[in-house]
Motif scaffolding. Structure first.
Motif, PDB file in Angstrom:
ATOM      1  N   HIS A 142       6.827   0.259   7.228  1.00 61.74           N
ATOM      2  CA  HIS A 142       5.495   0.869   7.319  1.00 61.74           C
ATOM      3  C   HIS A 142       5.666   2.339   7.624  1.00 61.74           C
ATOM      4  O   HIS A 142       6.614   2.751   8.279  1.00 61.74           O
ATOM      5  CB  HIS A 142       4.674   0.190   8.418  1.00 61.74           C
ATOM      6  CG  HIS A 142       5.301   0.300   9.762  1.00 61.74           C
ATOM      7  ND1 HIS A 142       5.048   1.327  10.627  1.00 61.74           N
ATOM      8  CD2 HIS A 142       6.235  -0.475  10.378  1.00 61.74           C
ATOM      9  CE1 HIS A 142       5.767   1.165  11.721  1.00 61.74           C
ATOM     10  NE2 HIS A 142       6.503   0.083  11.590  1.00 61.74           N
ATOM     11  N   TYR A 186       0.859  -1.179   0.000  1.00 63.13           N
ATOM     12  CA  TYR A 186       0.000   0.000   0.000  1.00 63.13           C
ATOM     13  C   TYR A 186       0.899   1.234   0.000  1.00 63.13           C
ATOM     14  O   TYR A 186       1.844   1.323   0.784  1.00 63.13           O
ATOM     15  CB  TYR A 186      -0.859  -0.030   1.257  1.00 63.13           C
ATOM     16  CG  TYR A 186      -1.738   1.177   1.507  1.00 63.13           C
ATOM     17  CD1 TYR A 186      -2.979   1.292   0.914  1.00 63.13           C
ATOM     18  CD2 TYR A 186      -1.322   2.177   2.371  1.00 63.13           C
ATOM     19  CE1 TYR A 186      -3.800   2.382   1.174  1.00 63.13           C
ATOM     20  CE2 TYR A 186      -2.140   3.271   2.635  1.00 63.13           C
ATOM     21  CZ  TYR A 186      -3.383   3.366   2.036  1.00 63.13           C
ATOM     22  OH  TYR A 186      -4.184   4.441   2.295  1.00 63.13           O
ATOM     23  N   GLN A 187       0.611   2.173  -0.895  1.00 60.76           N
ATOM     24  CA  GLN A 187       1.411   3.404  -0.958  1.00 60.76           C
ATOM     25  C   GLN A 187       0.498   4.537  -1.391  1.00 60.76           C
ATOM     26  O   GLN A 187      -0.093   4.479  -2.471  1.00 60.76           O
ATOM     27  CB  GLN A 187       2.551   3.238  -1.964  1.00 60.76           C
ATOM     28  CG  GLN A 187       3.588   4.333  -1.838  1.00 60.76           C
ATOM     29  CD  GLN A 187       4.846   4.008  -2.617  1.00 60.76           C
ATOM     30  OE1 GLN A 187       5.004   2.909  -3.149  1.00 60.76           O
ATOM     31  NE2 GLN A 187       5.742   4.957  -2.710  1.00 60.76           N
ATOM     32  N   LYS A 188       0.346   5.536  -0.538  1.00 60.80           N
ATOM     33  CA  LYS A 188      -0.604   6.607  -0.855  1.00 60.80           C
ATOM     34  C   LYS A 188      -0.060   7.963  -0.405  1.00 60.80           C
ATOM     35  O   LYS A 188       0.142   8.184   0.789  1.00 60.80           O
ATOM     36  CB  LYS A 188      -1.931   6.318  -0.147  1.00 60.80           C
ATOM     37  CG  LYS A 188      -3.042   7.236  -0.583  1.00 60.80           C
ATOM     38  CD  LYS A 188      -4.361   6.740  -0.062  1.00 60.80           C
ATOM     39  CE  LYS A 188      -5.492   7.529  -0.683  1.00 60.80           C
ATOM     40  NZ  LYS A 188      -6.798   7.006  -0.333  1.00 60.80           N
ATOM     41  N   THR A 195       3.868  10.485   1.940  1.00 56.00           N
ATOM     42  CA  THR A 195       3.562   9.114   1.520  1.00 56.00           C
ATOM     43  C   THR A 195       3.285   8.186   2.709  1.00 56.00           C
ATOM     44  O   THR A 195       4.061   8.143   3.662  1.00 56.00           O
ATOM     45  CB  THR A 195       4.735   8.559   0.694  1.00 56.00           C
ATOM     46  OG1 THR A 195       4.962   9.466  -0.368  1.00 56.00           O
ATOM     47  CG2 THR A 195       4.403   7.206   0.110  1.00 56.00           C
ATOM     48  N   ASN A 196       2.183   7.445   2.603  1.00 55.19           N
ATOM     49  CA  ASN A 196       1.822   6.441   3.615  1.00 55.19           C
ATOM     50  C   ASN A 196       2.082   5.064   3.024  1.00 55.19           C
ATOM     51  O   ASN A 196       1.676   4.798   1.891  1.00 55.19           O
ATOM     52  CB  ASN A 196       0.352   6.593   3.985  1.00 55.19           C
ATOM     53  CG  ASN A 196       0.073   7.957   4.593  1.00 55.19           C
ATOM     54  OD1 ASN A 196       0.194   8.150   5.781  1.00 55.19           O
ATOM     55  ND2 ASN A 196      -0.278   8.933   3.754  1.00 55.19           N
ATOM     56  N   VAL A 197       2.748   4.206   3.779  1.00 56.11           N
ATOM     57  CA  VAL A 197       3.209   2.926   3.215  1.00 56.11           C
ATOM     58  C   VAL A 197       2.918   1.754   4.154  1.00 56.11           C
ATOM     59  O   VAL A 197       3.087   1.869   5.368  1.00 56.11           O
ATOM     60  CB  VAL A 197       4.748   2.972   2.960  1.00 56.11           C
ATOM     61  CG1 VAL A 197       5.261   1.629   2.466  1.00 56.11           C
ATOM     62  CG2 VAL A 197       5.099   4.066   1.973  1.00 56.11           C
ATOM     63  N   TRP A 241       9.507   3.280   8.259  1.00 56.94           N
ATOM     64  CA  TRP A 241       9.693   2.902   6.857  1.00 56.94           C
ATOM     65  C   TRP A 241      11.037   2.241   6.636  1.00 56.94           C
ATOM     66  O   TRP A 241      11.207   1.483   5.691  1.00 56.94           O
ATOM     67  CB  TRP A 241       9.533   4.117   5.941  1.00 56.94           C
ATOM     68  CG  TRP A 241      10.685   5.060   5.993  1.00 56.94           C
ATOM     69  CD1 TRP A 241      10.816   6.127   6.820  1.00 56.94           C
ATOM     70  CD2 TRP A 241      11.854   5.029   5.183  1.00 56.94           C
ATOM     71  NE1 TRP A 241      11.996   6.746   6.603  1.00 56.94           N
ATOM     72  CE2 TRP A 241      12.659   6.106   5.596  1.00 56.94           C
ATOM     73  CE3 TRP A 241      12.305   4.209   4.159  1.00 56.94           C
ATOM     74  CZ2 TRP A 241      13.890   6.361   5.012  1.00 56.94           C
ATOM     75  CZ3 TRP A 241      13.535   4.478   3.601  1.00 56.94           C
ATOM     76  CH2 TRP A 241      14.303   5.539   4.025  1.00 56.94           C
TER      77      TRP A 241
END
Lengths: 142, 201
Positions: free
Chosen positions: A101, A67-69, B11-13, A128
């Protein structure tokens, strides 16, 4: 004997040492094996503004990890990921591993909170670059 | 199983998730933790200590600006290393990320200035333009949207790469020059000082 200038880079001992060190650091993660662990890719996704665990009948949609937003809002809510796990074959200690994350995460197994990224209250977790390993307690399995 | 990810600015990951026996996943975690977490932590401490030490040396020897630029570049590099090493942001994360990207931008500026001093290359115009462009890009990064922040960072990297390639070009020119009878300072537009001597030992 004087070393030719164009070969200096390859004959210099400290340079060679650092080259080998860099090469070794590149090779080390390549040897990491996941073994018989299950990689979870297909999940169900739900995006909400509420921090509470959403209902199982909510509007979950199929999604494939990662997931990457990108977002511009400071507090943009929560993304929920739901998936079913096969029951463990043995009594071995089961764990959950996440490569990276961003931002903080919390994990529930059968409605029981089993852990997450730890950050002091009011601080944002930035995992991350740091992997996360969580124990899944035997009491939470059904 | 349910995983909740907090969503914030930029960015959210959530990367791939693995479930399995702890004995299998533990070495994987250990290797990643070492190569990404502990090495970054070590680099942060090393760069910070080295940076302050070099600035201390420069305070004693003001005419040797090599110390100043090496110290400044070490301190700039310690910012992204800190970002990589910590598991939570000491300040609000979006500002921490912008600060990190600006740190990388100015690391390039200071490191190239250090190289110029070390190799005795005098290019004040190039240095001035480099600093101006990087400052402008860094200023825009302060207010950039989530989609624009990484392209801007890439633009800053490209600018610095061009300046760095120019340094390499001058080094190659000077290396060839030392093999011939032409003095390095005679290369037109080389920016090499008349007393230039590139030491290859």
């Amino acid at each position: 004997m004087r070393i030719k200038k164009d070969t200096w880079l390859f004959t210099n001992r400290p340079v060679r040492f650092y080259c080998w060190l860099l090469l070794a650091l590149l090779v080390v993660p390549a040897h990491a094996q996941v073994g018989d662990s299950t990689a979870i890719r297909r999940v169900e996704l739900l995006e909400t503004t509420e921090a509470a665990l959403p209902a199982s009948t909510a509007d979950w949609r199929p999604f494939v990890l990662p997931y990457q937003k990108p977002l511009d809002r400071i507090d943009a809510g929560y993304a929920w990921f739901r998936f079913t796990l096969p029951s463990p074959d043995s009594d071995e200690m089961q764990s959950l591993y996440i490569n990276n994350h961003l931002y903080g995460i919390k994990v529930w197994l059968n409605g029981e909170e089993v852990g997450g990224s730890d950050a002091p209250p009011g601080r944002q977790a930035t995992g991350w670059n740091l992997p996360l390993l969580l124990r899944l307690p035997a009491s939470a399995w059904r | 199983m349910v995983i909740r990810l907090e969503l914030h600015r930029f960015t959210n990951v959530l990367a791939s998730v693995f479930v399995g026996a702890r004995d299998e996943l533990w070495p994987l975690w250990q290797q990643r933790h070492f190569s990404q977490g502990q090495l970054s932590q070590f680099s942060f401490y090393l760069c910070a200590v080295l940076g302050f030490f070099m600035l201390g040396l420069w305070a004693c020897r003001r005419h040797d600006t090599q110390y100043l630029w090496f110290g400044a570049s070490s301190l700039c590099w310690s910012v992204p290393m800190l970002y990589m090493a910590v598991s939570y942001a000491p300040i609000r994360h979006d500002w921490f990320l912008v600060l990190t990207l600006i740190g990388i931008n100015f690391y390039a500026v200071t490191a190239i200035r250090f190289l110029h001093r070390l190799l005795k290359i005098e290019l004040p115009n190039v240095e001035g333009w480099h600093l101006s462009l990087i400052t402008a890009v860094s200023f825009i990064e302060l207010f950039a949207s989530a989609k624009l922040i990484m392209p801007l960072s890439l633009l800053a990297d490209m600018i610095s790469l061009i300046v760095l390639l120019n340094v390499l070009r001058l080094c190659c020119s000077a290396a060839m020059c030392t093999n011939s009878s032409v003095p390095p300072a005679a290369i037109p537009g080389s920016g090499l000082a008349p007393t230039c001597s590139l030491h290859f030992r």
